[in-house]
Write a protein that holds these residues in place. Sequence first.
Motif, mmCIF file in Angstrom:
data_model
loop_
_atom_site.group_PDB
_atom_site.id
_atom_site.type_symbol
_atom_site.label_atom_id
_atom_site.label_comp_id
_atom_site.label_asym_id
_atom_site.label_seq_id
_atom_site.Cartn_x
_atom_site.Cartn_y
_atom_site.Cartn_z
ATOM 1 N N ALA A 39 0.951 -1.048 0.190
ATOM 2 C CA ALA A 39 -0.281 -0.161 0.141
ATOM 3 C C ALA A 39 0.783 1.800 0.045
ATOM 4 O O ALA A 39 1.941 1.367 0.643
ATOM 5 N N GLN A 40 0.402 2.407 -0.818
ATOM 6 C CA GLN A 40 0.863 3.647 -1.104
ATOM 7 C C GLN A 40 0.073 4.952 -0.919
ATOM 8 O O GLN A 40 1.107 5.566 -0.115
ATOM 9 N N LEU A 41 -0.730 4.554 -1.115
ATOM 10 C CA LEU A 41 -1.342 5.394 -0.598
ATOM 11 C C LEU A 41 -3.189 5.198 -0.640
ATOM 12 O O LEU A 41 -3.884 4.518 -0.733
ATOM 13 N N ASN A 42 -3.631 5.761 0.859
ATOM 14 C CA ASN A 42 -5.496 5.489 0.966
ATOM 15 C C ASN A 42 -5.840 6.871 0.415
ATOM 16 O O ASN A 42 -5.914 7.990 1.118
ATOM 17 N N VAL A 43 -6.916 7.210 -0.145
ATOM 18 C CA VAL A 43 -7.673 8.317 -0.394
ATOM 19 C C VAL A 43 -9.366 7.946 -0.178
ATOM 20 O O VAL A 43 -9.511 6.677 -0.014
ATOM 21 N N ASP A 44 -9.020 8.544 1.505
ATOM 22 C CA ASP A 44 -10.352 8.297 2.547
ATOM 23 C C ASP A 44 -11.894 9.059 1.691
ATOM 24 O O ASP A 44 -11.550 9.763 1.965
ATOM 25 N N HIS A 49 -11.360 14.284 8.021
ATOM 26 C CA HIS A 49 -10.530 13.459 9.265
ATOM 27 C C HIS A 49 -9.567 15.025 9.663
ATOM 28 O O HIS A 49 -8.601 15.061 8.860
ATOM 29 N N VAL A 50 -9.846 15.733 10.808
ATOM 30 C CA VAL A 50 -9.011 16.830 11.360
ATOM 31 C C VAL A 50 -8.937 17.440 10.419
ATOM 32 O O VAL A 50 -7.433 18.199 10.310
ATOM 33 N N GLY A 51 -9.766 17.785 9.489
ATOM 34 C CA GLY A 51 -9.509 19.122 8.811
ATOM 35 C C GLY A 51 -9.032 18.238 7.408
ATOM 36 O O GLY A 51 -8.583 19.982 6.857
ATOM 37 N N ALA A 52 -8.414 17.835 7.224
ATOM 38 C CA ALA A 52 -7.914 17.207 6.488
ATOM 39 C C ALA A 52 -8.878 17.387 4.593
ATOM 40 O O ALA A 52 -8.597 17.395 3.655
ATOM 41 N N GLY A 53 -9.973 17.173 5.395
ATOM 42 C CA GLY A 53 -11.361 17.761 4.023
ATOM 43 C C GLY A 53 -11.745 15.768 3.598
ATOM 44 O O GLY A 53 -11.334 15.232 4.148
ATOM 45 N N ASP A 54 -12.625 16.304 2.968
ATOM 46 C CA ASP A 54 -13.509 14.648 2.523
ATOM 47 C C ASP A 54 -13.445 15.077 0.477
ATOM 48 O O ASP A 54 -14.121 16.125 0.298
ATOM 49 N N HIS A 58 -3.995 9.149 2.879
ATOM 50 C CA HIS A 58 -3.272 8.781 3.757
ATOM 51 C C HIS A 58 -2.185 8.167 3.144
ATOM 52 O O HIS A 58 -1.968 7.134 2.723
ATOM 53 N N ASP A 59 -1.213 8.486 2.921
ATOM 54 C CA ASP A 59 0.487 8.101 2.818
ATOM 55 C C ASP A 59 0.597 7.034 3.736
ATOM 56 O O ASP A 59 0.748 6.893 4.819
ATOM 57 N N TRP A 60 1.230 6.306 3.005
ATOM 58 C CA TRP A 60 2.489 5.022 3.879
ATOM 59 C C TRP A 60 3.440 5.027 3.424
ATOM 60 O O TRP A 60 3.348 5.298 2.436
ATOM 61 N N ASN A 61 3.762 4.715 4.489
ATOM 62 C CA ASN A 61 5.381 4.651 4.586
ATOM 63 C C ASN A 61 6.444 3.217 5.721
ATOM 64 O O ASN A 61 5.850 3.442 6.550
ATOM 65 N N TRP A 62 6.645 2.495 5.036
ATOM 66 C CA TRP A 62 7.029 0.969 5.361
ATOM 67 C C TRP A 62 7.738 1.063 5.978
ATOM 68 O O TRP A 62 8.427 -0.317 6.858
ATOM 69 N N ALA A 63 8.700 2.306 6.349
ATOM 70 C CA ALA A 63 9.895 2.616 7.158
ATOM 71 C C ALA A 63 9.500 2.891 8.365
ATOM 72 O O ALA A 63 10.470 3.197 9.137
ATOM 73 N N PRO A 70 -0.807 9.635 9.022
ATOM 74 C CA PRO A 70 -1.893 10.690 9.583
ATOM 75 C C PRO A 70 -2.935 11.366 8.162
ATOM 76 O O PRO A 70 -2.144 11.121 7.570
ATOM 77 N N PRO A 71 -3.806 11.550 8.158
ATOM 78 C CA PRO A 71 -4.400 12.558 6.487
ATOM 79 C C PRO A 71 -3.803 13.623 6.915
ATOM 80 O O PRO A 71 -3.025 14.544 7.546
ATOM 81 N N ARG A 72 -3.573 13.963 5.488
ATOM 82 C CA ARG A 72 -4.063 15.509 4.955
ATOM 83 C C ARG A 72 -4.460 15.441 4.028
ATOM 84 O O ARG A 72 -5.174 14.665 3.118
ATOM 85 N N SER A 73 -4.832 16.395 3.643
ATOM 86 C CA SER A 73 -5.439 16.901 2.218
ATOM 87 C C SER A 73 -4.850 16.055 0.650
ATOM 88 O O SER A 73 -3.807 16.252 0.471
ATOM 89 N N LEU A 74 -5.736 16.456 -0.032
ATOM 90 C CA LEU A 74 -5.063 16.051 -1.208
ATOM 91 C C LEU A 74 -4.251 16.990 -1.813
ATOM 92 O O LEU A 74 -4.622 17.947 -2.004
ATOM 93 N N THR A 75 -3.330 16.594 -2.712
ATOM 94 C CA THR A 75 -3.120 18.162 -3.821
ATOM 95 C C THR A 75 -3.931 18.242 -4.641
ATOM 96 O O THR A 75 -4.960 17.221 -5.038
ATOM 97 N N SER A 76 -3.892 19.477 -5.463
ATOM 98 C CA SER A 76 -4.832 19.564 -6.807
ATOM 99 C C SER A 76 -4.646 18.168 -7.832
ATOM 100 O O SER A 76 -5.413 17.334 -8.562
#
Length: 95
Positions: A39-44, A49-54, A58-63, A70-76
Motif C-alpha cells: 500500500a502506498q496511498l489511501n484516499v478516504d 479527518h481532523v480538517g484534512a477534508g473529504d 493517508h500516505d503509507w511509509n513502510w519504514a 496521519p491524514p492530509r489534504s489531497l494535492t490538486s
Amino acid sequence: MNYRKGDLPSKGLPDSWQEKRDDNNTLLQRRYYGADGHAQLNVDYGHDHVGAGDPHAHDWNWALRPPRQPPRSLTSEERQLQYNLNQEVDDNGKR
C-alpha cells in the motif's frame, strides 16, 4: 499490523488500486499499491479527518510503525485523478 473486518489488504497487485464500498455501493476508500505491491496511498471518502477534508489522503511509509500515516489534504493532482476515476466509473455504469 492490526486489521479491522472489511479493511482493504495492505498488499495487492503491483501498480494497482482497489476500492472499498458500503452496502449501498457508496465509495468509502481507494487504496493504491506501489511497484512492490505494498500500500502506498489511501484516499478516504465520506468523512473529514481532523480538517484534512473529504476526500482526504493517508500516505503509507513502510519504514515507520504504523505504516499508515496521519491524514492530509489531497494535492490538486490527486484531487483531479479522483475526479477522473469517479467520472469513469459513472460513465461505465460500475456504481
